[in-house]
Design a protein around this motif. Structure first.
Motif, PDB file in Angstrom:
ATOM      1  N   LEU A 184      29.200 -15.657-153.209  1.00  0.00           N
ATOM      2  CA  LEU A 184      29.149 -14.224-153.525  1.00  0.00           C
ATOM      3  C   LEU A 184      28.875 -13.994-155.010  1.00  0.00           C
ATOM      4  N   LYS A 185      29.399 -14.853-155.849  1.00  0.00           N
ATOM      5  CA  LYS A 185      29.145 -14.701-157.292  1.00  0.00           C
ATOM      6  C   LYS A 185      27.688 -14.988-157.622  1.00  0.00           C
ATOM      7  N   ALA A 186      27.126 -16.021-156.976  1.00  0.00           N
ATOM      8  CA  ALA A 186      25.738 -16.384-157.249  1.00  0.00           C
ATOM      9  C   ALA A 186      24.760 -15.369-156.663  1.00  0.00           C
ATOM     10  N   LYS A 187      25.024 -14.854-155.458  1.00  0.00           N
ATOM     11  CA  LYS A 187      24.064 -13.979-154.791  1.00  0.00           C
ATOM     12  C   LYS A 187      24.211 -12.522-155.195  1.00  0.00           C
ATOM     13  N   PHE A 188      25.471 -12.043-155.315  1.00  0.00           N
ATOM     14  CA  PHE A 188      25.701 -10.618-155.588  1.00  0.00           C
ATOM     15  C   PHE A 188      26.425 -10.374-156.904  1.00  0.00           C
ATOM     16  N   GLN A 189      26.628 -11.439-157.706  1.00  0.00           N
ATOM     17  CA  GLN A 189      27.299 -11.341-159.006  1.00  0.00           C
ATOM     18  C   GLN A 189      28.699 -10.707-158.894  1.00  0.00           C
ATOM     19  N   PHE A 190      29.443 -11.071-157.859  1.00  0.00           N
ATOM     20  CA  PHE A 190      30.819 -10.596-157.721  1.00  0.00           C
ATOM     21  C   PHE A 190      31.662 -11.128-158.879  1.00  0.00           C
ATOM     22  N   ASN A 191      32.634 -10.326-159.320  1.00  0.00           N
ATOM     23  CA  ASN A 191      33.593 -10.774-160.325  1.00  0.00           C
ATOM     24  C   ASN A 191      35.012 -10.558-159.810  1.00  0.00           C
ATOM     25  N   LYS A 192      35.989 -10.665-160.686  1.00  0.00           N
ATOM     26  CA  LYS A 192      37.394 -10.546-160.297  1.00  0.00           C
ATOM     27  C   LYS A 192      37.674  -9.272-159.504  1.00  0.00           C
ATOM     28  N   ASP A 193      37.118  -8.163-159.940  1.00  0.00           N
ATOM     29  CA  ASP A 193      37.415  -6.885-159.291  1.00  0.00           C
ATOM     30  C   ASP A 193      36.826  -6.820-157.881  1.00  0.00           C
ATOM     31  N   GLN A 194      35.585  -7.281-157.715  1.00  0.00           N
ATOM     32  CA  GLN A 194      34.985  -7.274-156.378  1.00  0.00           C
ATOM     33  C   GLN A 194      35.705  -8.247-155.430  1.00  0.00           C
ATOM     34  N   PHE A 195      36.098  -9.413-155.963  1.00  0.00           N
ATOM     35  CA  PHE A 195      36.861 -10.348-155.137  1.00  0.00           C
ATOM     36  C   PHE A 195      38.181  -9.723-154.692  1.00  0.00           C
ATOM     37  N   ALA A 196      38.838  -9.026-155.620  1.00  0.00           N
ATOM     38  CA  ALA A 196      40.113  -8.392-155.286  1.00  0.00           C
ATOM     39  C   ALA A 196      39.917  -7.308-154.232  1.00  0.00           C
ATOM     40  N   ASP A 197      38.868  -6.492-154.376  1.00  0.00           N
ATOM     41  CA  ASP A 197      38.602  -5.448-153.379  1.00  0.00           C
ATOM     42  C   ASP A 197      38.372  -6.054-151.994  1.00  0.00           C
ATOM     43  N   LEU A 198      37.592  -7.117-151.964  1.00  0.00           N
ATOM     44  CA  LEU A 198      37.293  -7.782-150.694  1.00  0.00           C
ATOM     45  C   LEU A 198      38.560  -8.342-150.057  1.00  0.00           C
ATOM     46  N   MET A 199      39.404  -8.945-150.864  1.00  0.00           N
ATOM     47  CA  MET A 199      40.633  -9.539-150.346  1.00  0.00           C
ATOM     48  C   MET A 199      41.648  -8.480-149.918  1.00  0.00           C
ATOM     49  N   ILE A 200      41.630  -7.331-150.576  1.00  0.00           N
ATOM     50  CA  ILE A 200      42.517  -6.237-150.160  1.00  0.00           C
ATOM     51  C   ILE A 200      42.151  -5.768-148.759  1.00  0.00           C
ATOM     52  N   ILE A 201      40.858  -5.612-148.503  1.00  0.00           N
ATOM     53  CA  ILE A 201      40.411  -5.224-147.160  1.00  0.00           C
ATOM     54  C   ILE A 201      40.828  -6.275-146.142  1.00  0.00           C
ATOM     55  N   PHE A 202      40.582  -7.529-146.483  1.00  0.00           N
ATOM     56  CA  PHE A 202      40.953  -8.626-145.595  1.00  0.00           C
ATOM     57  C   PHE A 202      42.455  -8.631-145.330  1.00  0.00           C
TER      58      PHE A 202
END
Length: 438
Positions: A270-288
């Protein structure tokens, strides 16, 4: 502790699991950024970080493969609380190092210490918590109790990621260290040790047979190497003694192999393809995490009596496959968020597998049986990085044979499909009558 008819008697265990999970999960969104900043500053793709992560996962898996049956066996003899203390205390050290500094030299110290402590800590707390629940909850309520325990872990996951979303990197590790210390102290003060009652369980496999397989003690084997060798021998004997246990072990192996590949690859992908960072990872994990919490705490207690563990296991694995395939083919940055919603159903399989296992053994054998399944998962964690880490690094680099950044995730999805097919055999070969009274 007497047989629990409600889950009030487990409240201190649930709080212990929540606090420990919080301290572990709060660092997950930021550890990829920390690793890449220390190893490959200023880059969105770092093969060194992927390979080091895979190596750490393999070493941890080898150690856990040997340690989990031993930990479970010792907890059967000396109590769950005593064995919980060591992994919870050791978990504090790596967090404290990154709370102090995240420079490259300090990161390597953290890496070495984390690798060695994870050999004993990885999965130990959850394994012992499962055995604690099995000690104190009757068989017909056990699947729901395991679901609630997993749901508590999901709640910790959500709360931790919500905090990580708004805290700085330094504050994240400081909070993680503080909560890890508090969780250990809380457990030692408030958690009562469990008392196992043989009347709680009617074993499918004869008690005499499992007593020979699991509980035979050799007075001369007192050193750790001998105990470890004996634990591996017991694991093999137990798998031969029960068809349902062997089938669950196979499902556990392939599902863990797939999930380990997903966890090792997805954040770098996700970091390589969509340039996710700490905040995007956290948002994704909150949904999960929210989806998993709602599922485990609300839906699973309702679905278990209607569908039984075997059917719910297959359903969870099917949606796990769908989640991985969708993530691997993600064409836009919003697709991973949609795929995370599949955890509403895919999270069922872990609790269902543990519940099926718990019904195969008597109450004083729960720690060893759960430890054996955990060691099977650890074996998958050894093999997974050998395949998925090089595959991820290869397809995220410019040397990829064709453009498919999510190829390793697709392979993980195919591995989960094998687990799904095997789970259908459990439902077909395990008589319902055998799962209850004699």
């Amino acid at each position: 502790m007497e047989e629990t008819t409600t889950f009030q008697g487990l409240r201190h265990l649930f709080m212990t699991v929540f606090l420990h999970g919080f301290s572990a999960f709060i660092v997950v969104p930021v550890i990829t950024d920390v690793s890449m900043a220390a190893l490959c500053p200023g880059k969105d793709e770092c093969s060194l970080a992927i390979y080091l992560s895979g190596f750490q996962q393999a070493i941890t898996g080898v150690g856990s493969l040997m340690m989990m049956p031993l930990v479970g066996s010792l907890s059967d003899k000396h109590g769950r609380k005593s064995l919980l203390t060591l992994p919870m205390a050791l978990n504090i050290l790596p967090l404290a190092i990154l709370a102090y500094s995240r420079e490259t030299s300090v990161f390597y110290i953290y890496y070495v210490l984390k690798t060695f402590t994870s050999i004993f800590c990885e999965g130990s707390v959850f394994c012992l918590a499962l055995a604690y629940v099995a000690d104190n909850v009757s068989e017909n309520q056990r699947a729901s109790a395991f679901g609630i325990l997993t749901g508590i872990g999901s709640c910790a996951f959500v709360c931790a990621n919500c905090c990580a979303r708004f805290l700085s990197t330094t504050a994240i590790f400081q909070v993680a260290t503080t909560v890890a210390i508090f969780s250990t102290v809380y457990m030692r003060i408030f958690l009562p040790d469990s008392i196992r009652d043989n009347s709680l369980v009617t074993s499918i496999v004869s008690t005499e047979k499992l007593s020979y397989v699991l509980l035979e003690d050799y007075p001369g084997h007192r050193n750790q190497i001998s105990r470890t060798v004996r634990s591996v021998r017991e694991m093999a004997s137990l798998m031969r003694s029960s068809v349902p246990l062997f089938q669950v072990a196979m499902v556990s192996f392939f599902s863990s192999l797939s999930e380990a590949g997903l966890h090792a690859s997805s954040m770098y992908y996700l970091k390589a393809k969509f340039q996710f960072n700490k905040d995007q990872f956290a948002d994704l994990m909150i949904i999960f995490g929210i989806a998993g919490s709602v599922s485990q705490l609300l839906f699973m207690p309702i679905l278990i009596p209607a569908l039984k563990e075997e059917k719910l296991l297959s359903i969870g694995l099917f949606f796990g496959c769908a989640h991985m395939f969708l993530l691997g083919m993600a064409w836009s940055a919003w697709v991973p968020y949609m795929a995370a919603m599949f955890s509403l159903v895919s999270i069922f399989h872990q609790s269902c597998m543990r519940s099926i296992v718990s019904k195969q053994v008597t109450s004083y054998e729960q720690g060893k049986a759960q430890g054996i399944i955990s060691s099977i998962c650890s074996l998958a964690n050894v093999i997974s990085p050998l395949a998925f880490s090089p595959l991820t690094g290869w397809f995220l680099s410019e040397r990829a044979p064709f453009h498919f950044p999510g190829f390793s995730l697709m392979c993980a999805g195919f591995t989960m499909t094998i687990a799904f097919i095997l789970s259908l055999m459990i439902r077909a070969t395990t008589p319902v009558a055998a799962m209850g009274s004699p």
